[in-house]
Design an enzyme around this catalytic site. Structure first.
Site, PDB file in Angstrom:
ATOM      1  N   ARG A   1       7.386   7.679  -5.648  1.00 10.21           N
ATOM      2  CA  ARG A   1       6.080   7.857  -4.996  1.00 10.21           C
ATOM      3  C   ARG A   1       5.319   9.039  -5.617  1.00 10.21           C
ATOM      4  NH1 ARG A   1       3.544   4.269  -2.989  1.00 10.21           N
ATOM      5  NH2 ARG A   1       5.181   3.710  -1.510  1.00 10.21           N
TER       6      ARG A   1
ATOM      7  N   ARG B   1       7.877  -0.341 -13.998  1.00  6.15           N
ATOM      8  CA  ARG B   1       8.092   1.002 -13.423  1.00  6.15           C
ATOM      9  C   ARG B   1       9.502   1.188 -12.853  1.00  6.15           C
ATOM     10  NH1 ARG B   1       4.860   1.038  -7.626  1.00  6.15           N
ATOM     11  NH2 ARG B   1       5.382  -1.093  -6.986  1.00  6.15           N
TER      12      ARG B   1
ATOM     13  N   HIS C   1      -1.176   3.718 -12.496  1.00  3.67           N
ATOM     14  CA  HIS C   1      -1.422   3.851 -11.048  1.00  3.67           C
ATOM     15  C   HIS C   1      -1.356   5.341 -10.643  1.00  3.67           C
ATOM     16  CE1 HIS C   1      -0.750   3.326  -6.733  1.00  3.67           C
ATOM     17  NE2 HIS C   1      -0.779   2.028  -6.830  1.00  3.67           N
TER      18      HIS C   1
ATOM     19  N   ASP D   1      -8.639   0.821  -0.233  1.00  2.00           N
ATOM     20  CA  ASP D   1      -7.834   0.095  -1.225  1.00  2.00           C
ATOM     21  C   ASP D   1      -8.792  -0.861  -1.921  1.00  2.00           C
ATOM     22  OD1 ASP D   1      -4.611  -1.683  -1.088  1.00  2.00           O
ATOM     23  OD2 ASP D   1      -5.957  -1.131  -2.746  1.00  2.00           O
TER      24      ASP D   1
ATOM     25  N   GLU E   1      -6.920   4.568 -10.388  1.00  2.00           N
ATOM     26  CA  GLU E   1      -6.037   3.852 -11.314  1.00  2.00           C
ATOM     27  C   GLU E   1      -6.857   3.133 -12.396  1.00  2.00           C
ATOM     28  OE1 GLU E   1      -3.770   1.279  -8.667  1.00  2.00           O
ATOM     29  OE2 GLU E   1      -4.029   2.803  -7.115  1.00  2.00           O
TER      30      GLU E   1
HETATM   31  O1  TA6 Z   1      -3.111   0.289  -6.075  1.00  2.00           O
HETATM   32  C1  TA6 Z   1      -3.185   0.164  -4.690  1.00  2.00           C
HETATM   33  C2  TA6 Z   1      -1.995  -0.643  -4.208  1.00  2.00           C
HETATM   34  O2  TA6 Z   1      -2.004  -1.941  -4.755  1.00  2.00           O
HETATM   35  C3  TA6 Z   1      -1.999  -0.667  -2.683  1.00  2.00           C
HETATM   36  O3  TA6 Z   1      -2.342  -1.950  -2.192  1.00  2.00           O
HETATM   37  C4  TA6 Z   1      -0.574  -0.243  -2.319  1.00  2.00           C
HETATM   38  O4  TA6 Z   1       0.277  -1.355  -2.308  1.00  2.00           O
HETATM   39  C5  TA6 Z   1      -0.286   0.710  -3.484  1.00  2.00           C
HETATM   40  O5  TA6 Z   1      -0.768  -0.010  -4.619  1.00  2.00           O
HETATM   41  C6  TA6 Z   1       1.124   1.221  -3.598  1.00  2.00           C
HETATM   42  O6  TA6 Z   1       1.976   0.202  -3.917  1.00  2.00           O
HETATM   43  P1  TA6 Z   1       3.556   0.591  -4.085  1.00  2.00           P
HETATM   44  O7  TA6 Z   1       4.166  -0.700  -4.487  1.00  2.00           O
HETATM   45  O8  TA6 Z   1       3.659   1.646  -5.143  1.00  2.00           O
HETATM   46  O9  TA6 Z   1       3.984   1.129  -2.735  1.00  2.00           O
END
Ligand code: TA6
Length: 320
Positions: free
Chosen positions: A92, A118, A188, A232, A291
């Site tokens: 995270r 990832r 991201h 989002d 992102e």
């Molecule tokens: O980029 C935004 C997103 O697609 C959100 O919808 C949320 O799912 C975020 O990515 C984080 O995703 P993750 O799989 O890293 O928890």
């Protein structure tokens, strides 16, 4: 001597033993005290970079840049204090690499959101100390039977990272097969901010975006982006720089991208962050994701033999 199994059966991937000791890794790619490989939590291996301009850390799993801090600055990249570190699990914060699809897989909901890049192992390809004092490292995704089962298109993925006064990240995809494929991707990136109430994101004024909160809708951004609840959004057909204005830290972070036609802006806000369990109390207030991506209808068709590059330079500026 600790032997590192570069690919782990923990991910249910086929074992492809490329064992290398930490000593080998440091011997081949270490750079004095500027670049050192070490084991971190969860048995992951990370490159720790310290040079005249900045410090950074990059997990080999996911080629995941976790931290970046210019020497005379607050951290630029946000990493949750509650991030979990384990084989096959995404971290995270930092700069997760979403590849070779963004979001949910188009047809198979059993496949991981944001692709597998990832959470699989990458190998170090090159490292060097640059003449201006910056540090360069490149990593390549290690293909396995399991990755090929998810993505049956012969290709290579490489990420090139330059840690200096600015941070440069370039994601390079080469189609080594005989058929074109459609690629979705994103860096991201989680940014460290003083507080979400002190922040405005500039650069997307007038852009259309796909709003993923509540009923999906397509809207147009009028002014700078202020975040006061879950956001989002996939901003589409935009190649613009974004600037995160942070009145609390009296600085701005510029995100200058090439090879990307989508920009995703995300803050989970309280309820979603609590559900995710790795933001910590009010953790979402100190971060925002901007992102650089190719998502939605901006996904990229990569022809046989073609190399596609998505590159971003992150830099700190004085607040105007
Ligand atoms: O980029 C935004 C997103 O697609 C959100 O919808 C949320 O799912 C975020 O990515 C984080 O995703 P993750 O799989 O890293 O928890």
């Amino acid at each position: 001597m600790a032997h590192i199994q570069i690919c782990s059966e923990n991910n249910g991937f086929t074992i492809q033993d490329i064992t290398m000791t930490l000593a080998d890794l440091n011997q081949r790619f270490g750079i004095n005290n500027n670049l050192i490989f070490s084991e971190i939590a969860g048995g992951l291996i990370a490159a720790q970079i310290n040079n005249a301009h900045a410090s950074a850390s990059i997990a080999l799993q996911g080629a995941h840049l976790m931290t970046y801090q210019p020497n005379d600055e607050e951290p630029v990249i946000w990493l949750s204090k509650y991030a979990k570190f384990a084989a096959g699990k995404s971290i995270r914060g930092g700069v997760p690499i979403c590849w070779p699809w963004f979001g949910a897989h188009a047809t198979d909901s059993k496949l991981p959101g944001h692709g597998y890049a990832r959470t699989v192992m990458w190998e170090v390809l090159e490292s060097k100390a640059l003449p201006d004092g910056a540090t360069f490292i490149s990593l390549g995704l290690i293909e396995t039977d399991a990755t090929r089962a998810q993505w049956p298109h012969p290709c290579t993925a490489k990420v090139e990272i330059t840690v200096g006064k600015n941070l440069r990240v370039e994601l390079v995809t080469q189609n080594t097969g005989k058929e074109a494929f459609t690629l979705g991707e994103a860096l991201h990136t989680y940014f460290h901010i003083s507080d979400v109430a002190q922040m405005t994101i500039r650069g997307l004024e007038g852009c259309d975006y796909l709003d993923k909160v509540g009923e999906p809708a397509r809207r147009t951004q009028k002014d700078g982006i202020v975040i006061e609840s879950e956001v989002d959004r996939i901003y589409v057909d935009t190649t613009a720089d974004c600037v995160i204005e942070d009145r609390g830290l009296k600085r701005a972070i510029r995100i200058a991208k090439q090879g990307s036609r989508s920009t995703v802006v995300w803050n989970p806000w309280t309820e979603k962050a609590d559900k995710m369990g790795d933001f910590g109390q009010d953790g979402h207030r100190g971060m925002v994701c901007v992102e650089s991506a190719n998502a939605a209808h901006n996904v990229v068709s990569v022809a046989p033999g073609e190399t596609h590059r998505l590159a971003v330079v992150y830099s700190v500026e004085a607040l105007k």
